[in-house]
Design a protein around this motif. Structure first.
Motif, mmCIF file in Angstrom:
data_model
loop_
_atom_site.group_PDB
_atom_site.id
_atom_site.type_symbol
_atom_site.label_atom_id
_atom_site.label_comp_id
_atom_site.label_asym_id
_atom_site.label_seq_id
_atom_site.Cartn_x
_atom_site.Cartn_y
_atom_site.Cartn_z
ATOM 1 N N GLN A 34 0.822 -1.201 0.000
ATOM 2 C CA GLN A 34 0.000 0.000 0.000
ATOM 3 C C GLN A 34 0.863 1.262 0.000
ATOM 4 O OE1 GLN A 34 -2.914 -0.065 3.163
ATOM 5 N NE2 GLN A 34 -3.607 -2.120 2.659
ATOM 6 N N ARG A 35 1.950 1.240 0.758
ATOM 7 C CA ARG A 35 2.838 2.400 0.796
ATOM 8 C C ARG A 35 3.546 2.587 -0.546
ATOM 9 N NH1 ARG A 35 3.887 4.866 5.454
ATOM 10 N NH2 ARG A 35 5.924 5.586 4.714
ATOM 11 N N ALA A 36 3.936 1.478 -1.164
ATOM 12 C CA ALA A 36 4.573 1.573 -2.487
ATOM 13 C C ALA A 36 3.595 2.140 -3.515
ATOM 14 C CB ALA A 36 5.072 0.199 -2.922
ATOM 15 N N ALA A 37 2.332 1.722 -3.440
ATOM 16 C CA ALA A 37 1.317 2.220 -4.372
ATOM 17 C C ALA A 37 1.065 3.709 -4.155
ATOM 18 C CB ALA A 37 0.019 1.431 -4.202
ATOM 19 N N THR A 38 1.065 4.127 -2.897
ATOM 20 C CA THR A 38 0.876 5.559 -2.594
ATOM 21 C C THR A 38 2.018 6.384 -3.149
ATOM 22 O OG1 THR A 38 -0.332 5.007 -0.563
ATOM 23 C CG2 THR A 38 0.544 7.237 -0.750
ATOM 24 N N GLU A 39 3.243 5.914 -2.953
ATOM 25 C CA GLU A 39 4.400 6.640 -3.478
ATOM 26 C C GLU A 39 4.365 6.691 -5.001
ATOM 27 O OE1 GLU A 39 9.269 6.801 -2.912
ATOM 28 O OE2 GLU A 39 8.061 5.362 -1.790
ATOM 29 N N ALA A 40 3.949 5.585 -5.622
ATOM 30 C CA ALA A 40 3.831 5.570 -7.082
ATOM 31 C C ALA A 40 2.787 6.579 -7.557
ATOM 32 C CB ALA A 40 3.469 4.169 -7.570
ATOM 33 N N GLY A 41 1.705 6.715 -6.791
ATOM 34 C CA GLY A 41 0.681 7.695 -7.143
ATOM 35 C C GLY A 41 1.200 9.119 -7.081
ATOM 36 N N ILE A 42 2.060 9.398 -6.099
ATOM 37 C CA ILE A 42 2.662 10.732 -6.010
ATOM 38 C C ILE A 42 3.556 10.977 -7.222
ATOM 39 C CG2 ILE A 42 4.238 12.192 -4.681
ATOM 40 C CD1 ILE A 42 3.242 10.642 -2.170
ATOM 41 N N TYR A 43 4.362 9.974 -7.566
ATOM 42 C CA TYR A 43 5.201 10.102 -8.757
ATOM 43 C C TYR A 43 4.342 10.313 -10.000
ATOM 44 C CZ TYR A 43 9.663 8.888 -6.555
ATOM 45 O OH TYR A 43 10.811 8.907 -5.800
ATOM 46 N N LEU A 44 3.172 9.686 -10.039
ATOM 47 C CA LEU A 44 2.308 9.821 -11.214
ATOM 48 C C LEU A 44 1.881 11.277 -11.398
ATOM 49 C CD1 LEU A 44 -0.360 7.297 -12.322
ATOM 50 C CD2 LEU A 44 -0.804 9.727 -12.525
ATOM 51 N N VAL A 45 1.507 11.943 -10.297
ATOM 52 C CA VAL A 45 1.128 13.352 -10.376
ATOM 53 C C VAL A 45 2.289 14.178 -10.923
ATOM 54 C CG1 VAL A 45 0.413 15.376 -9.051
ATOM 55 C CG2 VAL A 45 -0.545 13.128 -8.499
ATOM 56 N N VAL A 46 3.498 13.892 -10.429
ATOM 57 C CA VAL A 46 4.687 14.633 -10.872
ATOM 58 C C VAL A 46 4.976 14.368 -12.348
ATOM 59 C CG1 VAL A 46 7.184 14.903 -10.554
ATOM 60 C CG2 VAL A 46 5.682 14.674 -8.560
ATOM 61 N N VAL A 47 4.903 13.105 -12.761
ATOM 62 C CA VAL A 47 5.249 12.748 -14.142
ATOM 63 C C VAL A 47 4.207 13.283 -15.131
ATOM 64 C CG1 VAL A 47 5.611 10.816 -15.731
ATOM 65 C CG2 VAL A 47 6.624 10.756 -13.447
ATOM 66 N N VAL A 48 2.941 13.271 -14.757
ATOM 67 C CA VAL A 48 1.932 13.888 -15.624
ATOM 68 C C VAL A 48 2.206 15.389 -15.740
ATOM 69 C CG1 VAL A 48 -0.515 14.451 -15.867
ATOM 70 C CG2 VAL A 48 0.161 12.135 -15.239
ATOM 71 N N GLY A 49 2.628 16.006 -14.626
ATOM 72 C CA GLY A 49 3.041 17.404 -14.700
ATOM 73 C C GLY A 49 4.209 17.595 -15.649
ATOM 74 N N LEU A 50 5.190 16.700 -15.573
ATOM 75 C CA LEU A 50 6.313 16.744 -16.510
ATOM 76 C C LEU A 50 5.834 16.612 -17.953
ATOM 77 C CD1 LEU A 50 9.225 14.610 -15.005
ATOM 78 C CD2 LEU A 50 9.397 16.950 -15.850
ATOM 79 N N TYR A 51 4.893 15.709 -18.179
ATOM 80 C CA TYR A 51 4.378 15.494 -19.534
ATOM 81 C C TYR A 51 3.774 16.774 -20.112
ATOM 82 C CZ TYR A 51 0.817 14.467 -23.003
ATOM 83 O OH TYR A 51 0.014 14.519 -24.111
ATOM 84 N N ILE A 52 3.093 17.547 -19.265
ATOM 85 C CA ILE A 52 2.435 18.761 -19.755
ATOM 86 C C ILE A 52 3.438 19.699 -20.410
ATOM 87 C CG2 ILE A 52 1.219 20.858 -19.023
ATOM 88 C CD1 ILE A 52 -0.238 19.138 -16.948
ATOM 89 N N PHE A 53 4.662 19.746 -19.871
ATOM 90 C CA PHE A 53 5.673 20.597 -20.507
ATOM 91 C C PHE A 53 6.612 19.809 -21.400
ATOM 92 C CE2 PHE A 53 9.931 22.538 -20.578
ATOM 93 C CZ PHE A 53 9.603 23.678 -21.294
#
Length: 274
Positions: A34-53
């Motif tokens: 569960q903790r690994a999935a939560t951390e992956a979700g945080i990275y997902l927000v960051v990477v989608v932000g990266l994708y926007i630029f």
């Protein structure tokens, strides 16, 4: 209408996939999973932000983790450790030292502060292109890191700031991941998203079509910084602590690798890459 419905399948499918994963992990996953999935979700927000630029403009940024750093400390300034802010960060204004902002406004405020900084710094950087722009973003990361390391009164310098509210779980990151996916999808289908992608493919043709490349890239840079900043606030509130040295090359290259592995120019690729 049929084309729009077809396009809608992408964000709907991505959010549905993430929801299924969150439910499965919450019901069947052990605490480490569960903790690994939560951390992956945080990275997902960051990477989608990266994708926007990065994905839409084609300009590789090595500096976006500076926005994550700003977001993490902005969240700490707003919601950290009641009664102890003066010990960790004595330079904070009195009003902020004695005020605790609820976690949702704090996350949004963190993203907005990162966006404001992106607008100021991007006003210069977006005049560059290609390798020059990439090097400038790396310089931005170095400047922000060194500034925060030496800004003892506001960041506690090399020490960690502890006592952040640890409210981030699978459902919180699912909500923010869904929001980032929806915003990225809407943006890429607006005239501004189409313009910045045209400039990525052919700058000469874009200029001939009247695209103002500088302003289009700056808009993408600012919007991207918002979600990366939010990702930083989520990361701090997930760990309950924040330290400057976390937001450096390891974080930079792991997030870029996630984006590249999935496919830089694809929103679904950004999600799958994480």
């Amino acid at each position: 209408m049929s084309q729009m419905v077809a396009k809608l399948r992408t964000p709907v499918a991505l959010i549905a996939l993430l929801t299924v994963i969150s439910i499965t992990v919450s019901v069947f996953g052990s605490l480490p999973v569960q903790r690994a999935a939560t951390e992956a979700g945080i990275y997902l927000v960051v990477v989608v932000g990266l994708y926007i630029f990065v994905g839409m403009s084609g300009v590789v940024s090595f500096g976006h983790i500076s926005f994550m750093l700003i977001g993490a400390y902005a969240a700490a300034w707003q919601s950290c450790c009641p009664g102890l802010k003066g010990e960790f960060m004595p330079g904070l204004p009195e009003l902020i030292q004695h005020t605790n902002v609820p976690v949702l406004p704090a996350a949004i405020g963190s993203g907005l502060l990162a966006s404001l900084f992106a607008f100021v710094s991007g006003s210069a950087i977006m005049r560059l292109s290609g390798v020059a722009a990439s090097i400038a973003t790396f310089a931005l990361l170095a400047v922000v890191r060194i500034s925060f390391e030496n800004w003892d009164s506001m960041t506690s310098g090399h020490s960690s700031v502890i006592g952040l509210p640890m409210y981030v779980d699978n459902w919180v990151v699912l909500a923010w991941a869904a929001a980032s996916i929806v915003v990225a999808w809407v943006y890429q289908n607006t005239r501004w998203g189409l313009a910045v992608r045209l400039a990525r493919e052919d700058e000469v043709a874009a200029r001939a079509c009247g695209v103002r490349i500088y302003w289009e890239r700056l808009l993408a840079f600012v919007l991207s910084a918002f979600f990366v900043g939010v990702g930083g606030s989520l990361y701090g509130d997930y760990l309950g602590t924040v330290a400057v040295d976390v937001f450096w090359l390891d974080m930079t290259f792991i997030t870029l690798a996630m984006l590249i592995v999935g496919g830089m120019t694809s929103l679904s690729g950004a999600v799958v890459g994480v």
